[in-house]
Write a protein that holds these residues in place. Structure first.
Motif, PDB file in Angstrom:
ATOM      1  N   PHE A  79       0.837  -1.197   0.000  1.00  0.00           N
ATOM      2  CA  PHE A  79       0.000   0.000   0.000  1.00  0.00           C
ATOM      3  C   PHE A  79       0.872   1.248   0.000  1.00  0.00           C
ATOM      4  N   SER A  80       0.283   2.345  -0.439  1.00  0.00           N
ATOM      5  CA  SER A  80       1.014   3.595  -0.625  1.00  0.00           C
ATOM      6  C   SER A  80       1.129   4.391   0.666  1.00  0.00           C
ATOM      7  N   LYS A  81       2.160   5.212   0.712  1.00  0.00           N
ATOM      8  CA  LYS A  81       2.371   6.082   1.870  1.00  0.00           C
ATOM      9  C   LYS A  81       1.235   7.092   1.991  1.00  0.00           C
ATOM     10  N   GLU A  82       1.049   7.557   3.218  1.00  0.00           N
ATOM     11  CA  GLU A  82       0.114   8.635   3.540  1.00  0.00           C
ATOM     12  C   GLU A  82      -1.331   8.346   3.163  1.00  0.00           C
ATOM     13  N   VAL A  83      -1.700   7.074   3.031  1.00  0.00           N
ATOM     14  CA  VAL A  83      -3.093   6.691   2.801  1.00  0.00           C
ATOM     15  C   VAL A  83      -3.612   6.103   4.116  1.00  0.00           C
ATOM     16  N   GLU A  84      -4.674   6.695   4.655  1.00  0.00           N
ATOM     17  CA  GLU A  84      -5.202   6.248   5.936  1.00  0.00           C
ATOM     18  C   GLU A  84      -5.702   4.807   5.850  1.00  0.00           C
ATOM     19  N   HIS A  85      -5.364   4.021   6.871  1.00  0.00           N
ATOM     20  CA  HIS A  85      -5.781   2.620   6.923  1.00  0.00           C
ATOM     21  C   HIS A  85      -5.842   2.165   8.384  1.00  0.00           C
TER      22      HIS A  85
END
Length: 99
Positions: A79-85
């Motif tokens: 998953f990509s950086k700075e994506v809320e999860h």
């Protein structure tokens, strides 16, 4: 002679809510061991770098951008950086975050 240093952090990490241990860190990468007891939640957060999650044992629901995916042992998810999860443990689970 090369010194071999075996680390048992993952095996010794308890299933007690959310447990996070830093296994390794260099200038270019970091490896975290995450332990989640059944039904425990790793609350909403973001990663400072693109990351990969590798499930070692148990099962988790990984929630990202209004989607949820169930991950089982030996499965991998990037998953990509700075994506809320956030993550919820379906059973006692351990996984690695490599970023």
């Amino acid at each position: 002679m090369y010194k071999i240093d075996i680390d048992n952090t993952i095996a010794q990490q308890p299933f007690d809510g959310l447990q996070i241990e830093k296994l390794a860190k260099t200038e270019s990468m970091e490896i975290l061991s995450i332990s989640l007891a059944k039904d425990a939640i790793f609350p909403k957060h973001t990663s400072p770098k693109d990351a990969h999650l590798v499930v070692l044992e148990g099962s988790i629901d990984f929630h990202i951008e209004n989607q949820s995916v169930t991950l089982l042992p030996q499965q991998h998810f990037g998953f990509s950086k700075e994506v809320e999860h956030w993550v919820r443990a379906l059973s006692d689970a351990k996984f690695l975050i490599i970023r």
